[in-house]
Design a protein around this motif. Structure first.
Motif, PDB file in Angstrom:
ATOM      1  N   GLN A  57     -35.486-112.784 -29.083  1.00  0.00           N
ATOM      2  CA  GLN A  57     -36.279-111.555 -29.103  1.00  0.00           C
ATOM      3  C   GLN A  57     -35.838-110.616 -27.985  1.00  0.00           C
ATOM      4  O   GLN A  57     -35.688-109.407 -28.175  1.00  0.00           O
ATOM      5  N   PHE A  60     -32.513-109.200 -28.940  1.00  0.00           N
ATOM      6  CA  PHE A  60     -32.692-108.166 -29.974  1.00  0.00           C
ATOM      7  C   PHE A  60     -33.201-106.871 -29.366  1.00  0.00           C
ATOM      8  O   PHE A  60     -32.720-105.775 -29.685  1.00  0.00           O
ATOM      9  N   GLU A  61     -34.177-106.995 -28.469  1.00  0.00           N
ATOM     10  CA  GLU A  61     -34.720-105.806 -27.813  1.00  0.00           C
ATOM     11  C   GLU A  61     -33.656-105.123 -26.957  1.00  0.00           C
ATOM     12  O   GLU A  61     -33.564-103.895 -26.924  1.00  0.00           O
ATOM     13  N   SER A  64     -31.283-103.391 -29.292  1.00  0.00           N
ATOM     14  CA  SER A  64     -31.934-102.188 -29.825  1.00  0.00           C
ATOM     15  C   SER A  64     -31.889-101.056 -28.809  1.00  0.00           C
ATOM     16  O   SER A  64     -31.601 -99.901 -29.147  1.00  0.00           O
ATOM     17  N   ARG A  65     -32.152-101.395 -27.533  1.00  0.00           N
ATOM     18  CA  ARG A  65     -32.099-100.378 -26.488  1.00  0.00           C
ATOM     19  C   ARG A  65     -30.674 -99.838 -26.337  1.00  0.00           C
ATOM     20  O   ARG A  65     -30.461 -98.628 -26.178  1.00  0.00           O
ATOM     21  N   LEU A  67     -28.309 -99.788 -28.644  1.00  0.00           N
ATOM     22  CA  LEU A  67     -28.014 -98.952 -29.802  1.00  0.00           C
ATOM     23  C   LEU A  67     -28.672 -97.586 -29.676  1.00  0.00           C
ATOM     24  O   LEU A  67     -28.099 -96.565 -30.048  1.00  0.00           O
ATOM     25  N   SER A  68     -29.891 -97.588 -29.152  1.00  0.00           N
ATOM     26  CA  SER A  68     -30.604 -96.326 -28.971  1.00  0.00           C
ATOM     27  C   SER A  68     -29.877 -95.433 -27.972  1.00  0.00           C
ATOM     28  O   SER A  68     -29.708 -94.228 -28.182  1.00  0.00           O
ATOM     29  N   LYS A  71     -26.680 -94.209 -29.634  1.00  0.00           N
ATOM     30  CA  LYS A  71     -27.003 -93.148 -30.586  1.00  0.00           C
ATOM     31  C   LYS A  71     -27.261 -91.832 -29.871  1.00  0.00           C
ATOM     32  O   LYS A  71     -26.808 -90.763 -30.293  1.00  0.00           O
TER      33      LYS A  71
END
Length: 248
Positions: A57, A60-61, A64-65, A67-68, A71
């Motif tokens: 988890q 994954f977090e 995600s950060r 990737l953010s 982006k």
């Protein structure tokens, strides 16, 4: 049965019961230990699974950060590129406008400078033109103009200039500074490219006609440009002798 035998049997039974009880207690104790160990193993496995899930988890977090952030960086880069492209376009437009303004200013300055033409030469706008009376072939005419510090006529795509030239050439024939002799492509005598405008040429011209019998074999075509009596352009054999126009 004798009392002594009864006692012996009782002792034996008590001993057997005692042994069985002891074994049973041992078995129960062993089962309790195994159960306890199993429960501990299950607890350990459960804890390991929970820890692994928590780790995944967190990973994954973190992903995600990342990737953010990526982006957001891509979005910023796209905006920067768009802004740079827009600035470049604006800069190019400014440069082009500045060049146009400079060219326009130079044209006006050139027009403002008094021009004096030699005897027999005709002044038109900021150029001097010589409409010859003698007749030469195209190469001789080119060289004659060059000796005068001029060019065999190079024509501007200007209606007023064409009208001026027609007024001084019709109905005579004059060489102009056009040839496709060396490259197969029409160029001016100063070797700058010529953009074909069929409206300026006589119908069906240039046709590279070879029926005149001029020139050696392989050189019978028409590779030099002239004004004909109608004021239109025509191609003719470069060895033909005719009047010519110089411009400076």
């Amino acid at each position: 049965m004798r009392q002594q035998d009864m006692k012996s049997l009782t002792d034996s039974l008590n001993s057997a019961v005692s042994t069985l009880t002891s074994k049973l207690n041992d078995t129960v104790k062993t089962q309790d230990q195994k159960q306890t160990e199993t429960e501990r193993s299950l607890d350990s496995l459960k804890s390991s699974i929970q820890s692994d899930q928590q780790s995944k988890q967190r990973d994954f977090e973190s992903l995600s950060r990342s990737l953010s952030v990526l982006k957001s960086s891509v979005s910023d880069l796209t905006s920067s590129v768009a802004s740079l492209s827009s600035k470049q376009q604006i800069s190019e437009e400014r440069v082009m406008n500045a060049l146009k303004e400079l060219k326009s200013n130079m044209k006006y300055k050139k027009a403002d400078v008094p021009v004096t033409c030699k005897s027999a030469w005709i002044l038109y706008k900021s150029s001097c033109f010589l409409f010859s009376n003698n007749k030469l072939n195209w190469a001789e005419a080119r060289d004659y103009c060059k000796a005068q510090g001029a060019l065999l006529l190079k024509i501007e795509e200007d209606e007023e200039e064409w009208e001026f030239l027609n007024n001084h050439t019709i109905p005579e024939h004059y060489w102009v500074g056009l040839t496709d002799q060396n490259t197969g492509q029409w160029r001016w005598a100063d070797d700058t490219p010529y953009t074909m405008n069929k409206e300026r040429w006589a119908p069906g011209q240039p046709d590279d006609w070879e029926g005149h019998g001029l020139g050696e074999k392989g050189e019978d075509g028409e590779d030099c440009g002239q004004f004909i009596f109608t004021g239109k352009l025509n191609d003719n054999h470069c060895s033909s002798k005719m009047r010519f126009i110089c411009r400076v």
